[in-house]
Design a protein around this motif. Structure first.
Motif, PDB file in Angstrom:
ATOM      1  N   GLY A  81      45.255  47.604  38.742  1.00 29.07           N
ATOM      2  CA  GLY A  81      46.429  48.316  38.262  1.00 29.07           C
ATOM      3  C   GLY A  81      46.595  49.632  38.996  1.00 29.07           C
ATOM      4  O   GLY A  81      45.746  50.513  38.903  1.00 29.07           O
ATOM      5  N   VAL A  82      47.697  49.773  39.737  1.00 27.79           N
ATOM      6  CA  VAL A  82      47.969  50.994  40.496  1.00 27.79           C
ATOM      7  C   VAL A  82      48.817  51.961  39.688  1.00 27.79           C
ATOM      8  O   VAL A  82      48.647  53.181  39.773  1.00 27.79           O
ATOM      9  N   LYS A  83      49.725  51.429  38.879  1.00 27.57           N
ATOM     10  CA  LYS A  83      50.598  52.263  38.049  1.00 27.57           C
ATOM     11  C   LYS A  83      50.793  51.559  36.718  1.00 27.57           C
ATOM     12  O   LYS A  83      50.953  50.342  36.669  1.00 27.57           O
ATOM     13  N   ASN A  84      50.748  52.318  35.643  1.00 28.54           N
ATOM     14  CA  ASN A  84      50.947  51.743  34.317  1.00 28.54           C
ATOM     15  C   ASN A  84      51.473  52.830  33.389  1.00 28.54           C
ATOM     16  O   ASN A  84      50.757  53.798  33.089  1.00 28.54           O
ATOM     17  N   ARG A  85      52.706  52.680  32.942  1.00 31.67           N
ATOM     18  CA  ARG A  85      53.290  53.652  32.022  1.00 31.67           C
ATOM     19  C   ARG A  85      52.807  53.469  30.593  1.00 31.67           C
ATOM     20  O   ARG A  85      53.063  54.325  29.748  1.00 31.67           O
ATOM     21  N   PHE A  86      52.131  52.365  30.319  1.00 31.14           N
ATOM     22  CA  PHE A  86      51.720  52.072  28.945  1.00 31.14           C
ATOM     23  C   PHE A  86      50.211  51.933  28.807  1.00 31.14           C
ATOM     24  O   PHE A  86      49.723  51.391  27.823  1.00 31.14           O
ATOM     25  N   GLY A  87      49.446  52.400  29.773  1.00 29.28           N
ATOM     26  CA  GLY A  87      47.997  52.281  29.693  1.00 29.28           C
ATOM     27  C   GLY A  87      47.335  53.028  30.835  1.00 29.28           C
ATOM     28  O   GLY A  87      47.976  53.742  31.612  1.00 29.28           O
ATOM     29  N   ALA A  88      46.024  52.843  30.937  1.00 32.09           N
ATOM     30  CA  ALA A  88      45.247  53.521  31.970  1.00 32.09           C
ATOM     31  C   ALA A  88      45.485  52.867  33.329  1.00 32.09           C
ATOM     32  O   ALA A  88      45.674  51.657  33.433  1.00 32.09           O
ATOM     33  N   THR A  89      45.496  53.686  34.362  1.00 27.47           N
ATOM     34  CA  THR A  89      45.646  53.175  35.718  1.00 27.47           C
ATOM     35  C   THR A  89      44.275  52.877  36.322  1.00 27.47           C
ATOM     36  O   THR A  89      43.235  53.264  35.778  1.00 27.47           O
ATOM     37  N   HIS A  90      44.288  52.169  37.439  1.00 32.89           N
ATOM     38  CA  HIS A  90      43.087  51.801  38.190  1.00 32.89           C
ATOM     39  C   HIS A  90      42.136  50.921  37.383  1.00 32.89           C
ATOM     40  O   HIS A  90      40.937  50.888  37.660  1.00 32.89           O
ATOM     41  N   GLU A  91      42.668  50.204  36.415  1.00 31.56           N
ATOM     42  CA  GLU A  91      41.864  49.175  35.755  1.00 31.56           C
ATOM     43  C   GLU A  91      41.757  47.965  36.684  1.00 31.56           C
ATOM     44  O   GLU A  91      42.644  47.700  37.499  1.00 31.56           O
ATOM     45  N   VAL A  92      40.678  47.224  36.546  1.00 28.87           N
ATOM     46  CA  VAL A  92      40.432  46.082  37.422  1.00 28.87           C
ATOM     47  C   VAL A  92      40.050  44.882  36.573  1.00 28.87           C
ATOM     48  O   VAL A  92      39.197  44.977  35.673  1.00 28.87           O
ATOM     49  N   GLY A  93      40.693  43.759  36.847  1.00 28.27           N
ATOM     50  CA  GLY A  93      40.319  42.483  36.256  1.00 28.27           C
ATOM     51  C   GLY A  93      39.803  41.554  37.347  1.00 28.27           C
ATOM     52  O   GLY A  93      40.356  41.506  38.442  1.00 28.27           O
ATOM     53  N   VAL A  94      38.743  40.828  37.068  1.00 31.42           N
ATOM     54  CA  VAL A  94      38.089  39.985  38.059  1.00 31.42           C
ATOM     55  C   VAL A  94      38.345  38.523  37.716  1.00 31.42           C
ATOM     56  O   VAL A  94      38.140  38.104  36.567  1.00 31.42           O
ATOM     57  N   PHE A  95      38.800  37.766  38.704  1.00 32.31           N
ATOM     58  CA  PHE A  95      39.066  36.345  38.558  1.00 32.31           C
ATOM     59  C   PHE A  95      38.337  35.586  39.657  1.00 32.31           C
ATOM     60  O   PHE A  95      37.976  36.151  40.698  1.00 32.31           O
ATOM     61  N   GLU A  96      38.157  34.310  39.425  1.00 31.80           N
ATOM     62  CA  GLU A  96      37.541  33.428  40.418  1.00 31.80           C
ATOM     63  C   GLU A  96      38.455  32.228  40.618  1.00 31.80           C
ATOM     64  O   GLU A  96      38.910  31.614  39.657  1.00 31.80           O
ATOM     65  N   MET A  97      38.724  31.919  41.888  1.00 33.18           N
ATOM     66  CA  MET A  97      39.630  30.842  42.234  1.00 33.18           C
ATOM     67  C   MET A  97      38.905  29.500  42.227  1.00 33.18           C
ATOM     68  O   MET A  97      37.873  29.340  42.874  1.00 33.18           O
ATOM     69  N   HIS A  98      39.447  28.553  41.461  1.00 28.64           N
ATOM     70  CA  HIS A  98      38.935  27.197  41.399  1.00 28.64           C
ATOM     71  C   HIS A  98      40.068  26.234  41.720  1.00 28.64           C
ATOM     72  O   HIS A  98      41.219  26.633  41.908  1.00 28.64           O
ATOM     73  N   GLY A  99      39.719  24.946  41.783  1.00 27.46           N
ATOM     74  CA  GLY A  99      40.742  23.949  42.012  1.00 27.46           C
ATOM     75  C   GLY A  99      41.737  23.860  40.887  1.00 27.46           C
ATOM     76  O   GLY A  99      42.885  23.452  41.084  1.00 27.46           O
ATOM     77  N   GLU A 100      41.333  24.244  39.675  1.00 27.63           N
ATOM     78  CA  GLU A 100      42.221  24.224  38.512  1.00 27.63           C
ATOM     79  C   GLU A 100      42.954  25.531  38.314  1.00 27.63           C
ATOM     80  O   GLU A 100      43.584  25.738  37.268  1.00 27.63           O
ATOM     81  N   GLY A 101      42.849  26.462  39.276  1.00 27.59           N
ATOM     82  CA  GLY A 101      43.540  27.735  39.151  1.00 27.59           C
ATOM     83  C   GLY A 101      42.569  28.896  39.055  1.00 27.59           C
ATOM     84  O   GLY A 101      41.368  28.782  39.367  1.00 27.59           O
TER      85      GLY A 101
END
Length: 478
Positions: A266-286
């Motif tokens: 998250g680079v900009k967020n008017r409704f929360g904290a900025t610079h939050e990071v969510g981690v995902f892993e790419m699989h064949g199902e998405g």
């Protein structure tokens, strides 16, 4: 008949010039000025093109919104929205959004081609269509049949997920007014164009005008919207000045093409904290979320190799433990090389200068390579101590203990400076099994120890303070 007027508009920053120039005077980009015909000035009392467009589509009125107040209202008289945040079905993405989607918000999602933007938003659309209400997915790059193929691969079969393959802004607004969806996804904003503008789709004027109209529809109807924006070869969203300041929330999906991990930042967020990071892993199902990214990043760490250190980086309100690797070898050529992957290059050069001047390491005739494991990018200065320790470990060929985490900012005088949220960083390291934490010596050290005692982690993790970089390296490499 009035004479048509033209201007030369920069496709990067939106700056206008009266004549063509090879380089934009505002942003310095080369060959970005394009000739654009300006609309004729309307007569007194005549409707402007924007007004004619609004009357033609009826976007605001048909979306069920009341007209904007003609006079200013006192703050106590403004009615607050009673809607709760809308969960997107992924805790990692909800955290980056500040707890979920806000009704009427406009969220811009950027990223390199093929990184997984469309896949992620199609999964979010399928979840909301199943749990909340109808979702309108607008695609200007793929046909409905192609999206159906991807949905079948992702096992998405929502009956309330509506697909619309069009690039006309008027058609999109009419579909929103008729369907009244719970969520709208535009893939992508560079393909959408308004017919009352003469410029080509993807130009700065088209992108800005279409985004403003979609924002008005979202605000007036309280419908949250996702807009996908392409990233240029310079690494920025196309038309950054025209998009980022308009959107309520700006997210970037990052990751290496040959890695399975994806980072939603998250680079900009008017409704929360900025610079939050969510981690995902790419699989064949998405894309699948990673609930404990620190343990994942450290799972393959070599315990007996030199040049490896564990740092604790704060990404928004979340501490992450990441492994930093360094390799120092004698240079075979006249000029030593310095390569950084995941670390700012200028910051690395500063740390090398401090290690040479204040610690006494002869790094001038050595090639230095640094890498952050997992394709992560470290930006905050609290990782300076870990990077410097990894470089010194490889140079002296001494191993850093695997149960030691390093936290601290390095100054030009070789001193260690305090960092923010030190207690939260140390507690996260203690929970992951680290027995010791090397931190800057300051008044906060005693407070951190008390916090560990209150959390019941005082016996599991010991805080070791150090005042200078030289002292810290002697402790880490002893």
């Amino acid at each position: 008949m009035p004479k048509s007027r033209t201007r030369f508009v920069c496709q990067q920053c939106g700056g206008e010039q009266t004549k063509w120039l090879g380089r934009c005077p505002d942003c310095g980009a080369w060959n970005t000025l394009e000739e654009v015909s300006l609309p004729e000035m309307p007569a007194s009392g005549a409707a402007t093109p924007q007004r004619r467009y609004a009357l033609l589509t009826g976007a605001a009125a048909s979306a069920g919104a009341s007209a904007a107040p003609a006079v200013p209202q006192p703050l106590p008289q403004v009615k607050a929205l009673s809607h709760d945040r809308l969960s997107v079905g992924y805790a990692e993405m909800d955290r980056v959004l500040g707890g979920g989607l806000v009704p009427g918000s406009l969220t811009l999602v950027g990223g390199e081609p093929g990184i997984g933007k469309s896949t992620l938003l199609l999964q979010v659309s399928g979840y909301i269509a199943e749990q909340v209400g109808p979702v309108l997915y607008v695609s200007g790059e793929e046909s409905s049949e192609q999206i159906k193929m991807r949905a079948e691969r992702l096992e998405i079969s929502g009956e309330r997920l509506y697909l619309l393959a069009t690039v006309e802004l008027e058609v999109i607004c009419e579909a929103i007014a008729r369907l009244k969806p719970a969520l709208v996804v535009i893939d992508s904003i560079q393909t959408v164009f308004a017919t009352h503008l003469t410029s080509a789709p993807g130009s700065i004027s088209q992108v800005r005008e279409c985004t403003l109209h979609l924002m008005q529809v979202a605000k007036s109807s309280h419908i949250p919207m996702f807009i996908i924006g392409h990233v240029t070869k310079e690494g920025t969203v196309a038309g950054p000045k025209a998009l980022e300041h308009i959107a309520d929330c700006v997210l970037y999906l990052e990751g290496e093409r040959y890695h399975t991990y994806r980072l939603l930042r998250g680079v900009k967020n008017r409704f929360g904290a900025t610079h939050e990071v969510g981690v995902f892993e790419m699989h064949g199902e998405g894309l699948q979320e990673v609930p404990n990214p620190s343990a994942l990043f450290l799972s393959e760490r070599p315990g007996a190799a030199s040049g490896s250190a564990v740092v604790v980086s704060m990404e928004g309100t979340r501490p992450l433990l990441v492994e930093v690797q360094a390799l120092v070898t004698p240079s075979n050529f006249g000029i030593a090389r310095c390569t950084a992957n995941g670390i700012e290059h200028n910051r690395l050069l500063m740390l090398l200068a401090v290690l040479t001047k204040r610690v006494g390491l002869a790094l001038g005739n050595h090639d230095v390579y640094t890498n952050v494991v997992g394709g992560f990018t470290l930006e905050e200065p609290a990782v300076d101590l870990g990077v410097a320790a990894a470089i010194a470990s490889s140079y002296r060929d001494r191993r850093i203990p695997p149960d030691l985490a390093l936290i601290g900012e390095v100054g030009l005088s070789g001193e260690l400076r305090a960092v923010s949220r030190l207690g939260l960083r140390v507690r996260e390291a203690a929970k992951l099994g680290f027995k010791r934490c090397l931190v800057p010596a300051s008044a906060r050290t005693e407070r951190v120890r008390r916090e560990l005692e209150e959390a019941g982690l005082a016996e599991e993790c010991r805080v070791i303070p150090a005042s200078t970089l030289a002292v810290a390296l002697e402790i880490a490499l002893h």
